[in-house]
Structure formats: C-alpha cells, structure tokens
Design an enzyme around this catalytic site. Structure first.
Site, PDB file in Angstrom:
ATOM      1  N   LYS A   9       1.302  -2.770  -0.672  1.00 44.49           N
ATOM      2  CA  LYS A   9       0.802  -2.556   0.683  1.00 44.49           C
ATOM      3  C   LYS A   9       1.629  -3.358   1.698  1.00 44.49           C
ATOM      4  CE  LYS A   9      -3.915  -1.383  -0.794  1.00 44.49           C
ATOM      5  NZ  LYS A   9      -5.368  -1.670  -0.618  1.00 44.49           N
ATOM      6  N   TYR A  49      -6.845   8.238   1.348  1.00 46.84           N
ATOM      7  CA  TYR A  49      -8.115   7.502   1.325  1.00 46.84           C
ATOM      8  C   TYR A  49      -9.303   8.378   1.756  1.00 46.84           C
ATOM      9  CZ  TYR A  49      -5.965   2.955   0.304  1.00 46.84           C
ATOM     10  OH  TYR A  49      -5.312   1.899  -0.302  1.00 46.84           O
ATOM     11  N   ASN A 112      -5.159  -6.778   0.506  1.00 44.70           N
ATOM     12  CA  ASN A 112      -5.218  -7.102  -0.927  1.00 44.70           C
ATOM     13  C   ASN A 112      -3.982  -6.620  -1.702  1.00 44.70           C
ATOM     14  OD1 ASN A 112      -5.746  -4.409  -0.871  1.00 44.70           O
ATOM     15  ND2 ASN A 112      -7.679  -4.512  -1.977  1.00 44.70           N
ATOM     16  N   HIS A 115      -2.219  -1.138  -4.239  1.00 43.89           N
ATOM     17  CA  HIS A 115      -3.083  -0.013  -4.622  1.00 43.89           C
ATOM     18  C   HIS A 115      -2.650   0.480  -5.996  1.00 43.89           C
ATOM     19  CE1 HIS A 115      -5.099   3.906  -4.674  1.00 43.89           C
ATOM     20  NE2 HIS A 115      -3.953   4.367  -5.137  1.00 43.89           N
ATOM     21  N   GLU A 126      -2.268  11.536  -6.390  1.00 42.23           N
ATOM     22  CA  GLU A 126      -1.559  10.562  -5.546  1.00 42.23           C
ATOM     23  C   GLU A 126      -0.040  10.629  -5.750  1.00 42.23           C
ATOM     24  OE1 GLU A 126      -3.575   6.915  -6.547  1.00 42.23           O
ATOM     25  OE2 GLU A 126      -5.392   7.505  -5.466  1.00 42.23           O
TER      26      GLU A 126
HETATM   27  P1  IDP Z   1      -9.457  -0.498  -4.887  1.00 41.46           P
HETATM   28  O1  IDP Z   1      -8.218  -0.574  -4.028  1.00 41.46           O
HETATM   29  O2  IDP Z   1      -9.639  -1.755  -5.704  1.00 41.46           O
HETATM   30  O3  IDP Z   1      -9.535   0.758  -5.710  1.00 41.46           O
HETATM   31  P2  IDP Z   1     -11.474   0.679  -3.147  1.00 41.46           P
HETATM   32  O4  IDP Z   1     -12.926   0.375  -3.219  1.00 41.46           O
HETATM   33  O5  IDP Z   1     -11.020   2.018  -3.622  1.00 41.46           O
HETATM   34  O6  IDP Z   1     -10.698  -0.508  -3.883  1.00 41.46           O
HETATM   35  O7  IDP Z   1     -11.041   0.496  -1.627  1.00 41.46           O
HETATM   36  C1  IDP Z   1      -9.775   0.918  -1.175  1.00 41.46           C
HETATM   37  C2  IDP Z   1      -9.194  -0.157  -0.287  1.00 41.46           C
HETATM   38  O8  IDP Z   1     -10.002  -0.287   0.877  1.00 41.46           O
HETATM   39  C3  IDP Z   1      -9.176  -1.557  -0.887  1.00 41.46           C
HETATM   40  O9  IDP Z   1      -8.059  -1.780  -1.713  1.00 41.46           O
HETATM   41  C4  IDP Z   1      -9.155  -2.427   0.352  1.00 41.46           C
HETATM   42  O10 IDP Z   1      -7.845  -2.473   0.911  1.00 41.46           O
HETATM   43  C5  IDP Z   1     -10.049  -1.653   1.301  1.00 41.46           C
HETATM   44  N1  IDP Z   1     -11.442  -2.091   1.245  1.00 41.46           N
HETATM   45  C6  IDP Z   1     -12.379  -1.729   0.353  1.00 41.46           C
HETATM   46  N2  IDP Z   1     -13.573  -2.312   0.622  1.00 41.46           N
HETATM   47  C7  IDP Z   1     -13.369  -3.051   1.725  1.00 41.46           C
HETATM   48  C8  IDP Z   1     -14.234  -3.887   2.517  1.00 41.46           C
HETATM   49  O11 IDP Z   1     -15.424  -4.053   2.245  1.00 41.46           O
HETATM   50  N3  IDP Z   1     -13.650  -4.506   3.585  1.00 41.46           N
HETATM   51  C9  IDP Z   1     -12.339  -4.339   3.913  1.00 41.46           C
HETATM   52  N4  IDP Z   1     -11.509  -3.553   3.220  1.00 41.46           N
HETATM   53  C10 IDP Z   1     -12.012  -2.920   2.126  1.00 41.46           C
HETATM   54 MG    MG Z   2      -9.881   2.784  -5.182  1.00 38.93          MG
END
Ligand code: IDP
Ligand code: MG
Length: 156
Positions: A9, A49, A112, A115, A126
C-alpha cells in the site's frame, strides 16, 4: 499451486519498506510471477474494495489507496493465499502479532501496509483487476527442487 494478489500500500512505498517486505516473501520461497509499481485510480479502488462500500472507513480507504503509488505483486506457491495472509498478520497494526508484516512494521489501523487476497475466488478476481494479459509470467526457478520436495513428481 495457488497465485495470490498482494499490494504494498502507499504507506509501504512511501516509507521505503518495499524491499524488506518483498524479502520476507522471497525468503519464504514464494515465487514472484507478476510485479509492478502503479497508481490506483478511483475506479479501480472502488471495484477492488466493492465489498466495503457503505462502511464508515470506506471513503478514507479509497482516498488512502489512491493517494500515492502502490506496488502490486502476484505471488505463487503451495497454499500461497493462506500463507501470505498469515505472514501479513491481523488487519490492524495495533494488534497484529509480532513476526507478521503488519505487526512488525506498523501500528496504525488504517495504514496497514499490505493487502492480500483472502480466497481463491478473490485472488482470481483481483489478479484480473490489477494485471493485464501477459503480465503474469510463467518461468522455472533453478531453486525449485530445494524449495519443494519434488521426489513424488508434485511439489510437497
Ligand atoms: P484485510 O485487509 O485484513 O483483509 P478488511 O477487513 O478486508 O481487512 O479491510 C480492508 C482494508 O480496509 C484494511 O486492510 C484496512 O486498510 C481498511 N480497514 C478495515 N477496517 C478498518 C477500520 O475499522 N478503520 C480503518 N480502516 C479499516
Ligand atoms: Mg479483506
């Protein structure tokens, strides 16, 4: 053999962590079959997304993912989808286990770093979104016979 879609990212690219994160995947034995630096468009971010549309963090997420270049990878290996998810760690840097990419390199919940596809269906979808025909390469690695036990004819 599975192939999974990984995105470094914008925070990973801006913080100069591409090499360190890539090294973990290479050390694990995963094979890089696709790689490019790119700028994600608004359209691509919302398609990628789409399952998160309507969630409170959605607009911020799309803004973040389109804010600066990302590096996209297609990684191939035995059980690659689950292996990569395990190496990435839990979604939030604040509670991802030490030893994982998110646990070791970040503390933010939104930024974070990485992905990774979460199922074979997601991986196929994807990879199709981020790579064009001809950008996923098929090639032999000289180390293959030491990454996997090939004595039975199949990688073990
Ligand atoms: P993942 O990336 O671990 O699969 P997902 O739940 O699919 O997690 O969420 C996609 C992305 O959305 C996350 O990697 C993160 O960047 C963002 N995200 C998810 N939940 C939150 C939140 O509660 N606050 C801010 N960003 C979030
Ligand atoms: Mg996810």
């Amino acid at each position: 053999m599975e192939t999974t879609l990984i995105i470094f990212k914008p925070d990973a690219v801006q913080r100069g962590l591409m090499g360190q994160i890539m090294t973990r995947f290479e050390n694990k034995g995963l094979k890089v079959v696709g790689a490019k630096l790119m700028q994600i468009s608004q359209d691509l971010a919302s398609t990628h997304y789409k399952d998160h549309q309507g969630k409170p963090f959605y607009d911020g997420l799309v803004g973040f993912m389109t804010s600066s270049p990302v590096m996209v990878l297609a990684l191939q290996g035995n059980n690659a989808i689950a292996v990569c998810r395990k190496m990435m760690g839990a979604t939030f840097g604040s509670n991802a286990e030490s030893g994982t990419i998110r646990g070791d390199f970040g503390v933010s919940n939104s930024f974070n770093l990485i992905h990774g596809s979460d199922s074979p269906e997601a991986a196929e979808r994807e990879i199709g979104l981020f790579f064009n025909d001809g950008e996923i390469l098929s090639y032999d690695r000289a180390i293959e016979g030491w990454v996997y036990d090939m004595s039975g004819g199949e990688p073990e």
